[in-house]
Design a protein around this motif. Structure first.
Motif, PDB file in Angstrom:
ATOM      1  N   SER A 163     -23.900  71.062  79.927  1.00 51.79           N
ATOM      2  CA  SER A 163     -23.613  70.901  81.364  1.00 51.79           C
ATOM      3  C   SER A 163     -22.746  72.055  81.881  1.00 51.79           C
ATOM      4  O   SER A 163     -22.765  72.373  83.062  1.00 51.79           O
ATOM      5  N   GLU A 164     -21.972  72.692  81.006  1.00 53.16           N
ATOM      6  CA  GLU A 164     -21.130  73.824  81.411  1.00 53.16           C
ATOM      7  C   GLU A 164     -21.964  75.091  81.620  1.00 53.16           C
ATOM      8  O   GLU A 164     -21.589  75.970  82.370  1.00 53.16           O
ATOM      9  N   TRP A 165     -23.089  75.186  80.908  1.00 54.72           N
ATOM     10  CA  TRP A 165     -23.840  76.449  80.870  1.00 54.72           C
ATOM     11  C   TRP A 165     -25.063  76.478  81.793  1.00 54.72           C
ATOM     12  O   TRP A 165     -25.671  77.536  81.973  1.00 54.72           O
ATOM     13  N   PHE A 166     -25.477  75.307  82.329  1.00 53.35           N
ATOM     14  CA  PHE A 166     -26.700  75.287  83.156  1.00 53.35           C
ATOM     15  C   PHE A 166     -26.430  74.669  84.525  1.00 53.35           C
ATOM     16  O   PHE A 166     -25.720  73.668  84.619  1.00 53.35           O
ATOM     17  N   PRO A 167     -27.016  75.246  85.596  1.00 56.36           N
ATOM     18  CA  PRO A 167     -26.832  74.679  86.943  1.00 56.36           C
ATOM     19  C   PRO A 167     -27.627  73.380  87.107  1.00 56.36           C
ATOM     20  O   PRO A 167     -28.510  73.073  86.297  1.00 56.36           O
TER      21      PRO A 167
ATOM     22  N   VAL B 203     -20.068  80.419  69.657  1.00 57.31           N
ATOM     23  CA  VAL B 203     -20.187  79.859  71.029  1.00 57.31           C
ATOM     24  C   VAL B 203     -18.838  79.900  71.751  1.00 57.31           C
ATOM     25  O   VAL B 203     -17.791  80.081  71.118  1.00 57.31           O
ATOM     26  N   SER B 204     -18.900  79.723  73.079  1.00 59.73           N
ATOM     27  CA  SER B 204     -17.664  79.484  73.838  1.00 59.73           C
ATOM     28  C   SER B 204     -17.915  78.308  74.775  1.00 59.73           C
ATOM     29  O   SER B 204     -19.067  78.009  75.114  1.00 59.73           O
ATOM     30  N   ASP B 205     -16.829  77.632  75.185  1.00 56.99           N
ATOM     31  CA  ASP B 205     -16.966  76.392  75.957  1.00 56.99           C
ATOM     32  C   ASP B 205     -17.620  76.587  77.322  1.00 56.99           C
ATOM     33  O   ASP B 205     -18.289  75.691  77.826  1.00 56.99           O
ATOM     34  N   THR B 206     -17.398  77.751  77.942  1.00 54.80           N
ATOM     35  CA  THR B 206     -17.963  77.984  79.277  1.00 54.80           C
ATOM     36  C   THR B 206     -18.431  79.438  79.370  1.00 54.80           C
ATOM     37  O   THR B 206     -17.998  80.279  78.577  1.00 54.80           O
TER      38      THR B 206
END
Length: 488
Positions: A129-133, A194-197
């Motif tokens: 949910s953080e990576w996609f609109p 990876v990173s959180d955002t």
């Protein structure tokens, strides 16, 4: 990149994160269900009876109910990168413990603790949910859920062969140990890749931890009511393990568990009040409100979809072999069609949700699921086996597309609470599994399918009360300013 298309062969930032995250979920599912295809070997090595085997199956899903709630809170607070790495690392140790067990009690304890790995699902929901609109989040979450979920089918197909490669009566121990080793190695890979955002984005955290924030008095009471079924499912599990069920627990321990659950429930109500007491004093500004009924409807929808999938996947091979008098291997292959559908049906549910609208897609999926289970309840030995398999696969398409549709809405309720909303819906999936499997132990397979059908009809009515996500949601940045996030 156009609005809805995802180029899955590109390894740019968000697609790369999607691939790394569904692989983490895939591995967690392999570990969670690594015992299922090896039960006969485990039974032979340790001389278990069939009641003890059934107990292991029930224990495997028990801890997942509270684990998904707790992990949902922790992921909102600490972020998915560290939580997924920790979950895989810890579950690898429990996996080694299971592989080395030499008594039923040790197996039972290890299996109970491994229910914790089933909470991994919630972590990835927040990450994606953080990576996609909003326009792509349904499809992205569907790919994450569907491809990751396939881990249980992959375990069923590959582990028996791995056992044969190792050979000997301890072959199953090596196969299970191998899945633990893979989880341990991937924990380090995930943490370092990876990173959180995305760069420059803010990771919104809840203001307080310990319970979900609500934004009105009515929602406060609805939230408390929606917690009751989770405790009831755990009490049902205790009853199943008590002298009235499989006699794993003494009546004194069972009673202690009942008392403990009641105490825990009131402790949680106290926590919910501590975090939300402001709603009784002042109104939450309109811009910061969200409706808890959205969460309640998603919980019920996941109970009917994923709850029924977990229950049906565990009973389907036996149902096929008894109904059509075929061998265990043939029945296993035919039943695996149910899990195979996950690869396409869950992403399709997410994609339709992005394109057609969230509420309409959920309505279609749950209607199809109700009809599907009604048809499965009609299956008798007189049926052509091909028709029975086709009916099963059609039903499973709607079940898993429905799961994709549920998690196409979860990230659009309130960003900073996504882990907790996913955790609660996920826990309800397990509540459904426990309830349906308990029903199955008391009635015939036909009645079991009809009970799921009736549950789906009730859920279908509830879905009509959900609001279609529209406009924007507000989150407060660290400097106090407000960021608006599109939800459609």
């Amino acid at each position: 990149m156009s609005n809805n298309k995802l180029n899955l062969l590109s390894f740019k930032d968000n697609i790369r994160t999607l691939h790394l995250t569904w692989i983490a979920f895939f591995i967690s599912f392999v570990v969670w269900f690594n015992h299922a295809p090896l039960l006969m070997a485990i039974k032979d090595t340790l001389g278990l009876d069939s009641q003890q085997i059934k107990t292991l199956l029930i224990l495997n899903v028990a801890l997942t109910i509270p684990a998904r709630i707790v992990v949902g809170m922790l992921v909102d607070k600490y972020g998915p990168k560290i939580m997924y790495s920790l979950l895989l690392g810890i579950s690898s140790m429990i996996c080694f413990f299971f592989a080395l067990a030499d008594s039923f009690e040790q197996l039972a304890l290890a299996r109970f603790l491994l229910g914790f790995v089933g909470a991994g699902f919630v972590i990835g929901i927040r990450m994606i949910s953080e990576w996609f609109p909003a326009k792509q989040v349904g499809l992205a979450e569907g790919i994450y859920g569907g491809w990751g979920n396939f881990g249980s089918a992959a375990a069923a197909m590959s582990l028996p062969t791995i056992v044969l490669l190792f050979g000997g009566e301890d072959g199953w121990r090596y196969a299970i140990g191998l899945t633990g080793a893979i989880a341990l190695v991937y924990a380090f890979i995930y943490y370092n890749t990876v990173s959180d955002t995305p760069q420059g984005s803010t990771y919104f955290k809840p203001k307080k931890t310990g319970a979900m924030e609500v934004t009105s008095k009515g929602d406060f009471f609805l939230y408390i009511v929606m917690n009751i079924p989770m405790y009831a499912a755990l009490a049902l599990l205790a009853w199943k393990l008590s002298p009235s069920g499989v006699s794993l627990l003494s009546s004194e321990i069972t009673l202690a568990i009942y008392v403990g659950l009641v105490v825990l429930f009131f402790y949680q109500v106290y926590h919910i009040y501590q975090i939300n007491k402001d709603v009784f004093v002042k109104e939450t500004p309109e811009i910061h409100r969200y409706k808890f009924k959205q969460v309640a409807v998603l919980d019920l929808a996941y109970l009917a979809t994923f709850g029924s999938e977990l229950a049906v996947v565990s009973m389907l091979p036996l149902f096929f072999s008894e109904t059509f008098d075929i061998s265990a291997v043939q029945a296993g292959l035919l039943a695996s069609g149910f899990a195979f559908m996950n690869l396409v049906s869950r992403p399709i549910g997410g994609l339709f949700s992005d394109r057609l609208g969230r509420k309409k897609t959920l309505t279609i999926c749950i209607s199809g699921l109700a009809v599907g289970y009604f048809v499965m309840g009609m299956i008798t030995p007189e049926w052509f086996i091909v028709l029975a398999v086709l009916a099963t696969m059609a039903c499973s398409f709607f079940v898993q597309a429905g799961e994709g549709a549920v998690f196409a809405v979860v990230p659009l309720v309130q960003r900073r609470l996504t882990g907790q909303v996913a955790g609660m819906a996920g826990a309800y999936g397990n509540v459904g599994a426990v309830t349906f499997l308990t029903v199955l132990s008391l009635v015939s397979a036909q009645t079991f399918f009809f009970v799921i059908c009736a549950t789906a009809v009730v859920t279908l009515i509830a879905v009509q009360f959900m609001d279609e996500p529209r406009g924007q949601m507000a989150e407060v940045l660290p400097d106090g300013s407000i960021q608006m996030i599109d939800v459609h």
